[in-house]
Design a protein around this motif. Structure first.
Motif, mmCIF file in Angstrom:
data_model
loop_
_atom_site.group_PDB
_atom_site.id
_atom_site.type_symbol
_atom_site.label_atom_id
_atom_site.label_comp_id
_atom_site.label_asym_id
_atom_site.label_seq_id
_atom_site.Cartn_x
_atom_site.Cartn_y
_atom_site.Cartn_z
ATOM 1 N N ASN A 1 0.808 -1.225 0.000
ATOM 2 C CA ASN A 1 0.000 0.000 0.000
ATOM 3 C C ASN A 1 0.839 1.271 0.000
ATOM 4 O O ASN A 1 0.286 2.366 0.044
ATOM 5 C CB ASN A 1 -0.982 0.013 1.176
ATOM 6 N N GLN A 2 2.159 1.144 -0.068
ATOM 7 C CA GLN A 2 3.039 2.305 -0.183
ATOM 8 C C GLN A 2 4.089 2.035 -1.260
ATOM 9 O O GLN A 2 4.630 0.919 -1.353
ATOM 10 C CB GLN A 2 3.742 2.604 1.142
ATOM 11 N N THR A 3 4.370 3.060 -2.048
ATOM 12 C CA THR A 3 5.499 2.985 -2.978
ATOM 13 C C THR A 3 6.754 3.373 -2.214
ATOM 14 O O THR A 3 6.828 4.463 -1.641
ATOM 15 C CB THR A 3 5.274 3.924 -4.171
ATOM 16 N N GLU A 4 7.756 2.504 -2.196
ATOM 17 C CA GLU A 4 8.941 2.738 -1.372
ATOM 18 C C GLU A 4 10.091 1.872 -1.860
ATOM 19 O O GLU A 4 9.948 1.066 -2.783
ATOM 20 C CB GLU A 4 8.647 2.442 0.098
ATOM 21 N N ASP A 5 11.252 2.023 -1.209
ATOM 22 C CA ASP A 5 12.385 1.147 -1.457
ATOM 23 C C ASP A 5 12.280 -0.076 -0.560
ATOM 24 O O ASP A 5 11.790 -0.006 0.572
ATOM 25 C CB ASP A 5 13.703 1.870 -1.176
ATOM 26 N N PHE A 6 12.766 -1.206 -1.065
ATOM 27 C CA PHE A 6 12.733 -2.465 -0.318
ATOM 28 C C PHE A 6 14.142 -3.055 -0.244
ATOM 29 O O PHE A 6 14.435 -4.057 -0.911
ATOM 30 C CB PHE A 6 11.786 -3.469 -0.986
#
Length: 289
Positions: free
Chosen positions: A163-168
Motif C-alpha cells: 500500500n506504499q510505494t517505497e524502497d525495499f
C-alpha cells in the motif's frame, strides 16, 4: 481440530501450535491456506515465540546464563489450551512449564486469538508477563497462502502489491539463518513484488521498518485475491519453500540474530521488553476476495 465460522468463512485451527491450517471461503469455495505438503514444507501457519528466526549458535545469554533455543522458538511445537470459544472466535492459551523454564526463564501467558469478521480473519498475539521481573521475547507469524488461488492461473501470474510505494532493501540471511551486516539493494521506488519460484532459492526476503502496513496477493488474470495487514510489526519476511505452491507473508516483532550479535538477550535487535504484569498485543488480518 478446532473450527470457527461465519456466513462467509470457515477457519480450522490445530491445538498443536494453535496453528491455522485452513481458511475456506464459502462463497467461492476457495481454500486460501497452503496444504502443508511435507514434501515441500509440512506447516501452514506456525507461530514464532519466544524468538523469531535463528539465534547465533542457537543460543542466547541472559543474566550470565547461556540458554539454547531452536529456530523460531518452542510455541509451534506446544499444545495450546482452548481458553474460550464461540462460533466465530476462539482463544488459545499457552503458559510456561518445567521444560520451557529451562530454556526460557520467564513465566508468561501467551494467547492466540482468532476472530472472523465478515470476510476477514483477525489473528492476535497477546503476551502477559506473569513474573516479577522484566521479560524479553519476540513473536511473529508465518502464514503460508496457496498460490495459485485458481485453476486458470499459475504461480508467476501473481504479485504482492503493497500500500506504499517505497524502497525495499533486502537483509539477506547468512549461513545458519543469521542476518547479514548490511542490506543489499533489492527493489526501489515501487509497491509491486512479482512472484517467481526462483525468488526464494536463496531463502527468505527480509525487510525492516517498511512504510507499508498492508499487502495484497493478487493476479490480473483472476478475481481471487487476499489482503494482508500487518500494522505494528516492524519486520516482514516473505518466503516459500523451493518450488512450492505457496507464499508466506510473515509479520514479525523480532528478527534473527545478526552475524555480529554478542548474544546478550536484552541487546538483541527487535527484542520486546515487557514489564512485570504487563501485556503486549499485536494483530494481523487477512481479508479474502
Amino acid at each position: 481440530m478446532q473450527i470457527i465460522e461465519n456466513q462467509y468463512l470457515r477457519a480450522s485451527i490445530n491445538s498443536l501450535g494453535a496453528e491455522l491450517v485452513s481458511l475456506f471461503n464459502k462463497e467461492n469455495s476457495v481454500e486460501y491456506m497452503w496444504e502443508a505438503n511435507p514434501t515441500f514444507w509440512g506447516k501452514s501457519s506456525p507461530v514464532l515465540f519466544p524468538i523469531v528466526g535463528a539465534l547465533k549458535n542457537n543460543q542466547y545469554i541472559y543474566q550470565g546464563h547461556t540458554y539454547t533455543l531452536p529456530r523460531h522458538g518452542f510455541a509451534r511445537e506446544k499444545v495450546f489450551k482452548v481458553e474460550t470459544k464461540k462460533e466465530d472466535s476462539i482463544v488459545f492459551l499457552l503458559t510456561e512449564d518445567e521444560g520451557t523454564l529451562k530454556i526460557f526463564p520467564f513465566t508468561f501467558e501467551f494467547r492466540l486469538i482468532y476472530t472472523l469478521i465478515g470476510k476477514t480473519l483477525s489473528v492476535s498475539y497477546s503476551v502477559t508477563n506473569t513474573g516479577n521481573d522484566e521479560m524479553y521475547f519476540s513473536v511473529g507469524g508465518h502464514p503460508a497462502f496457496a498460490v495459485p488461488l485458481s485453476d486458470d492461473t499459475v504461480y508467476e501470474d501473481y504479485y504482492l502489491a503493497f500500500n506504499q510505494t517505497e524502497d525495499f532493501p533486502r537483509w539477506e540471511l547468512a549461513n545458519g539463518g543469521l542476518i547479514k551486516k548490511e542490506a543489499s539493494t533489492f527493489l526501489e521506488n515501487t509497491n509491486r513484488l512479482p512472484l517467481t519460484k526462483e525468488l526464494f532459492y536463496q531463502d527468505a526476503l527480509v525487510f525492516k521498518h517498511l512504510e507499508s502496513t498492508e499487502v495484497i496477493l493478487k493476479t490480473d488474470k483472476a478475481p481471487t485475491q487476499l489482503k494482508f495487514t500487518f500494522e505494528g510489526f516492524p519486520f516482514l519476511g516473505i518466503w516459500a519453500a523451493i518450488n512450492a505452491d505457496f507464499v508466506c507473508i510473515e509479520p514479525w516483532c523480532g528478527i534473527a540474530d545478526s552475524e555480529i550479535h554478542k548474544q546478550e538477550l536484552p541487546e538483541k535487535e527487535g527484542i520486546e521488553k515487557l514489564s512485570s504484569k504487563g501485556n503486549f498485543l499485536r494483530t494481523w488480518t487477512v481479508e479474502v476476495f
